[in-house]
Motif scaffolding. Structure first.
Motif, PDB file in Angstrom:
ATOM      1  N   HIS A   1      -5.768   8.380  14.606  1.00 43.79           N
ATOM      2  CA  HIS A   1      -4.315   8.470  14.691  1.00 43.79           C
ATOM      3  C   HIS A   1      -3.851   9.898  14.958  1.00 43.79           C
ATOM      4  CE1 HIS A   1      -0.061   8.120  13.752  1.00 43.79           C
ATOM      5  NE2 HIS A   1      -0.212   9.049  12.809  1.00 43.79           N
ATOM      6  N   THR A   2      -4.459  10.861  14.284  1.00 41.94           N
ATOM      7  CA  THR A   2      -4.055  12.251  14.520  1.00 41.94           C
ATOM      8  C   THR A   2      -4.385  12.680  15.942  1.00 41.94           C
ATOM      9  OG1 THR A   2      -6.145  12.927  13.466  1.00 41.94           O
ATOM     10  CG2 THR A   2      -4.163  12.996  12.108  1.00 41.94           C
ATOM     11  N   THR A   3      -5.403  12.076  16.530  1.00 40.65           N
ATOM     12  CA  THR A   3      -5.736  12.365  17.927  1.00 40.65           C
ATOM     13  C   THR A   3      -4.757  11.671  18.864  1.00 40.65           C
ATOM     14  OG1 THR A   3      -8.046  12.616  17.294  1.00 40.65           O
ATOM     15  CG2 THR A   3      -7.587  12.235  19.628  1.00 40.65           C
ATOM     16  N   TRP A   4      -4.396  10.452  18.514  1.00 37.91           N
ATOM     17  CA  TRP A   4      -3.364   9.731  19.283  1.00 37.91           C
ATOM     18  C   TRP A   4      -2.068  10.538  19.328  1.00 37.91           C
ATOM     19  CZ3 TRP A   4       1.345   8.212  17.225  1.00 37.91           C
ATOM     20  CH2 TRP A   4       2.147   7.407  18.047  1.00 37.91           C
ATOM     21  N   PHE A   5      -1.709  11.171  18.226  1.00 39.65           N
ATOM     22  CA  PHE A   5      -0.465  11.947  18.172  1.00 39.65           C
ATOM     23  C   PHE A   5      -0.483  13.049  19.229  1.00 39.65           C
ATOM     24  CE2 PHE A   5       2.459  15.183  16.804  1.00 39.65           C
ATOM     25  CZ  PHE A   5       3.496  14.511  16.170  1.00 39.65           C
ATOM     26  N   TRP A   6      -1.583  13.821  19.284  1.00 35.49           N
ATOM     27  CA  TRP A   6      -1.666  14.908  20.272  1.00 35.49           C
ATOM     28  C   TRP A   6      -1.679  14.352  21.691  1.00 35.49           C
ATOM     29  CZ3 TRP A   6      -0.560  19.409  18.407  1.00 35.49           C
ATOM     30  CH2 TRP A   6      -0.932  19.770  17.109  1.00 35.49           C
ATOM     31  N   GLU A   7      -2.422  13.282  21.907  1.00 35.51           N
ATOM     32  CA  GLU A   7      -2.507  12.730  23.250  1.00 35.51           C
ATOM     33  C   GLU A   7      -1.175  12.159  23.713  1.00 35.51           C
ATOM     34  OE1 GLU A   7      -5.980  10.398  25.371  1.00 35.51           O
ATOM     35  OE2 GLU A   7      -4.753   8.983  24.212  1.00 35.51           O
ATOM     36  N   THR A   8      -0.456  11.515  22.786  1.00 40.37           N
ATOM     37  CA  THR A   8       0.790  10.832  23.156  1.00 40.37           C
ATOM     38  C   THR A   8       1.945  11.797  23.346  1.00 40.37           C
ATOM     39  OG1 THR A   8       0.107   8.832  21.982  1.00 40.37           O
ATOM     40  CG2 THR A   8       2.473   9.111  22.402  1.00 40.37           C
ATOM     41  N   PHE A   9       2.187  12.659  22.388  1.00 37.05           N
ATOM     42  CA  PHE A   9       3.392  13.487  22.407  1.00 37.05           C
ATOM     43  C   PHE A   9       3.208  14.844  23.086  1.00 37.05           C
ATOM     44  CE2 PHE A   9       4.135  10.818  18.519  1.00 37.05           C
ATOM     45  CZ  PHE A   9       5.082  10.000  19.129  1.00 37.05           C
ATOM     46  N   LEU A  10       1.967  15.260  23.273  1.00 38.87           N
ATOM     47  CA  LEU A  10       1.731  16.534  23.955  1.00 38.87           C
ATOM     48  C   LEU A  10       1.063  16.348  25.311  1.00 38.87           C
ATOM     49  CD1 LEU A  10       2.522  19.306  22.720  1.00 38.87           C
ATOM     50  CD2 LEU A  10       2.226  17.556  20.968  1.00 38.87           C
ATOM     51  N   LEU A  11      -0.128  15.778  25.350  1.00 34.18           N
ATOM     52  CA  LEU A  11      -0.869  15.708  26.604  1.00 34.18           C
ATOM     53  C   LEU A  11      -0.250  14.739  27.598  1.00 34.18           C
ATOM     54  CD1 LEU A  11      -4.494  15.759  25.153  1.00 34.18           C
ATOM     55  CD2 LEU A  11      -3.233  17.646  26.206  1.00 34.18           C
ATOM     56  N   ARG A  12       0.037  13.523  27.181  1.00 33.82           N
ATOM     57  CA  ARG A  12       0.587  12.517  28.100  1.00 33.82           C
ATOM     58  C   ARG A  12       1.900  12.973  28.708  1.00 33.82           C
ATOM     59  NH1 ARG A  12       3.276   7.420  25.445  1.00 33.82           N
ATOM     60  NH2 ARG A  12       4.816   9.068  25.139  1.00 33.82           N
TER      61      ARG A  12
ATOM     62  N   PRO B   1      -3.859   3.220  22.134  1.00 35.74           N
ATOM     63  CA  PRO B   1      -2.547   3.449  21.503  1.00 35.74           C
ATOM     64  C   PRO B   1      -2.084   2.264  20.658  1.00 35.74           C
ATOM     65  CG  PRO B   1      -2.524   4.333  23.716  1.00 35.74           C
ATOM     66  CD  PRO B   1      -3.836   3.593  23.568  1.00 35.74           C
ATOM     67  N   PHE B   2      -2.404   1.050  21.050  1.00 34.07           N
ATOM     68  CA  PHE B   2      -2.029  -0.122  20.252  1.00 34.07           C
ATOM     69  C   PHE B   2      -2.717  -0.090  18.889  1.00 34.07           C
ATOM     70  CE2 PHE B   2      -2.863  -4.481  18.819  1.00 34.07           C
ATOM     71  CZ  PHE B   2      -1.562  -4.986  18.779  1.00 34.07           C
ATOM     72  N   LEU B   3      -3.928   0.461  18.842  1.00 33.92           N
ATOM     73  CA  LEU B   3      -4.692   0.513  17.604  1.00 33.92           C
ATOM     74  C   LEU B   3      -4.250   1.643  16.685  1.00 33.92           C
ATOM     75  CD1 LEU B   3      -8.345   0.016  18.965  1.00 33.92           C
ATOM     76  CD2 LEU B   3      -6.712  -1.742  18.235  1.00 33.92           C
ATOM     77  N   PHE B   4      -3.801   2.755  17.247  1.00 37.72           N
ATOM     78  CA  PHE B   4      -3.670   3.969  16.449  1.00 37.72           C
ATOM     79  C   PHE B   4      -2.261   4.540  16.381  1.00 37.72           C
ATOM     80  CE2 PHE B   4      -8.184   4.026  17.985  1.00 37.72           C
ATOM     81  CZ  PHE B   4      -8.714   3.589  16.781  1.00 37.72           C
ATOM     82  N   ASN B   5      -1.278   3.860  16.972  1.00 40.73           N
ATOM     83  CA  ASN B   5       0.125   4.174  16.674  1.00 40.73           C
ATOM     84  C   ASN B   5       0.379   3.748  15.227  1.00 40.73           C
ATOM     85  OD1 ASN B   5       2.918   4.444  16.556  1.00 40.73           O
ATOM     86  ND2 ASN B   5       3.348   2.847  18.061  1.00 40.73           N
ATOM     87  N   SER B   6       1.168   4.511  14.507  1.00 42.98           N
ATOM     88  CA  SER B   6       1.414   4.168  13.101  1.00 42.98           C
ATOM     89  C   SER B   6       2.698   3.371  12.948  1.00 42.98           C
ATOM     90  CB  SER B   6       1.462   5.437  12.248  1.00 42.98           C
ATOM     91  OG  SER B   6       2.409   6.372  12.775  1.00 42.98           O
TER      92      SER B   6
ATOM     93  N   ALA C   1       9.439   3.460  19.138  1.00 44.80           N
ATOM     94  CA  ALA C   1       9.677   3.873  20.512  1.00 44.80           C
ATOM     95  C   ALA C   1       8.397   3.872  21.347  1.00 44.80           C
ATOM     96  CB  ALA C   1      10.312   5.268  20.546  1.00 44.80           C
ATOM     97  N   GLU C   2       7.241   3.853  20.680  1.00 52.58           N
ATOM     98  CA  GLU C   2       5.968   3.850  21.400  1.00 52.58           C
ATOM     99  C   GLU C   2       5.403   2.442  21.573  1.00 52.58           C
ATOM    100  OE1 GLU C   2       4.354   6.191  23.060  1.00 52.58           O
ATOM    101  OE2 GLU C   2       6.044   7.540  22.662  1.00 52.58           O
ATOM    102  N   GLY C   3       6.179   1.437  21.197  1.00 49.34           N
ATOM    103  CA  GLY C   3       5.776   0.074  21.481  1.00 49.34           C
ATOM    104  C   GLY C   3       5.046  -0.626  20.357  1.00 49.34           C
TER     105      GLY C   3
END
Length: 421
Positions: free
Chosen positions: A55-66, A80-85, A89-91
């Motif tokens: 999840h902490t990796t998803w955060f960086w990938e979603t809000f910074l890298l993507r 992202p479906f697995l690790f969004n908390s 707004a992220e689905g």
């Protein structure tokens, strides 16, 4: 479980250093765990260690890298479906109670993803426009470091073997005599001053009226809690809030979480397995209901979050020094964190206040998905102040507002008494 660590180079900015150190510490905390350890989920409030790593990796990938790195491609579009908390707004996302069912991806696959994301973030760490969001990401991952430790502690506690996450000797607590810090009352200023990072719920800074009070300079200890139990504290309805008494009866609560009494003496489950219960150590893993009942039994009360913050800032007297948020027993490295009763207001355990977690005057949540971070949880919860032995050093501050529901107690939660004067 293997740990990946990115080698740092010279000349990094303080923010880059914090980012890399935070990523490395998360992995070091999870390193002692097997694949099975890292996958189990003991209750809906807790998450598997592997999920925290992801999840902490998803955060960086979603809000910074993507959103900020041109031509960046998601490591795996299914994840992202697995690790969004909880970001609506992220689905859509997997149910929280099902995180422990994720046998795949494996821990090694998650660690490979972490390495790739950490390396990709190198292109963004020097962008001053992204610094506030990167600061938020670091603080977010630090929160999950604490959750990783407390969640795996709860999971290992379910095992009749009482397994230790870390094979280590716990330090003994030092007995400390209780004193009181008196505050004359008056107009106080609370909330974040606007210097450095803070979460949105810590502001805006505003004035509050304080009546004269005193705040204890020590935390309530295991020995004091033993006396509360011996005096029938869990059996006296007069001490309890109505909801708290119903919770005690329904769940047959008779002691803090992780306590047991054996023929060879009282014990407590820790990240180093079952250990003798130190009478001088601060009591932890109690609910708001328990903290409030103990305060009533002791002839005191819980402080408000504003009283606690005023003392932490040194507002109780002219020339009174502020308490340093970076002092006390807090998380510096991977190990069996445990409360020991260090001096000061910070460290050892989060301290319940009697203040409901509500928005400050003129509060406005941040725009976008990150605005879901705090504001939408301002219902039915109570504020805790300070920091715990599992809180990354430097993470907390006087204005910090932790929050939990009144029945929850799997975190390192304790109390510091207050009284009217």
């Amino acid at each position: 479980m293997a740990s990946t660590r990115l080698r740092t180079s010279s000349g990094e900015s303080p923010l880059e250093e914090r980012f890399l150190a935070t990523r490395a510490l998360t992995e070091a905390l999870a390193a002692p765990l097997s694949e099975s350890d890292a996958t189990i989920q003991s209750m809906e409030d807790a998450s598997p260690a592997k999920w925290h790593l992801a999840h902490t990796t998803w955060f960086w990938e979603t809000f910074l890298l993507r959103d900020n790195l041109p031509d960046y491609t998601l490591h795996d579009e299914r994840w992202p479906f697995l690790f969004n908390s909880y970001y609506e707004a992220e689905g859509e996302r997997i149910g929280r109670f099902s995180r422990g069912m994720l046998s795949r991806p494996s821990v090694d696959e998650v660690l490979d993803w972490r390495t790739a994301v950490t390396q990709a973030m190198g292109e963004l760490l020097g962008d001053p426009d992204l610094a506030p969001l990167i600061e938020l990401g670091v603080a977010h991952e630090q929160q999950h470091q604490e959750l990783l430790l407390t969640d795996i502690k709860h999971a290992l506690f379910q095992n009749p073997l009482g397994p230790a996450m870390f094979d280590a000797q716990l330090p003994a607590a030092e007995a400390r005599e209780r004193g009181w810090t008196e505050h004359p009352g008056g107009i106080g200023a609370v909330g974040h001053k606007g210097e450095g990072f803070s979460f949105d719920c810590e502001g805006p800074r505003h004035r509050v009226l304080l009546e004269p009070f005193a705040l204890a300079d020590t935390l309530v200890t295991n020995a004091e809690w033993d006396a509360f139990i011996a005096d029938g504290g869990y059996e006296n309805a007069a001490l309890w809030l109505s909801d708290g008494w119903a919770w005690v009866q329904e769940n047959r609560i008779s002691a803090p979480l992780y306590w047991r009494d054996e023929d060879n003496g009282p014990e407590q489950f820790t990240l180093a397995g079952w250990q003798p219960r130190d009478p001088h150590a601060p009591v932890t893993h109690i609910s708001y209901y328990e903290a409030d009942a103990f305060a009533s039994w002791a002839g005191g009360r819980l402080p408000t979050e504003f009283e606690w913050e005023a003392v932490a800032r040194g507002q109780h007297a002219e020339e009174a020094p502020a308490h340093e948020p970076g002092e006390g027993n807090q998380l510096d490295a991977a190990g069996p964190v445990h409360p020991v009763g260090s001096p000061g207001l910070f460290g050892d355990c989060w301290q319940f206040t009697r203040s409901a977690y509500l928005p400050y005057p003129r509060f406005q949540p941040a725009e976008g998905a990150v605005g879901e971070y705090n504001g939408k949880f301002m219902s039915g919860q109570f504020v805790l102040k300070g920091a715990s032995c599992a809180t990354a050093r430097g993470h907390s501050r006087a204005s910090y507002r932790n929050f939990f529901y009144p029945h929850q107690r799997w975190q390192f939660t304790g109390l510091r008494l207050a009284k009217d004067i």
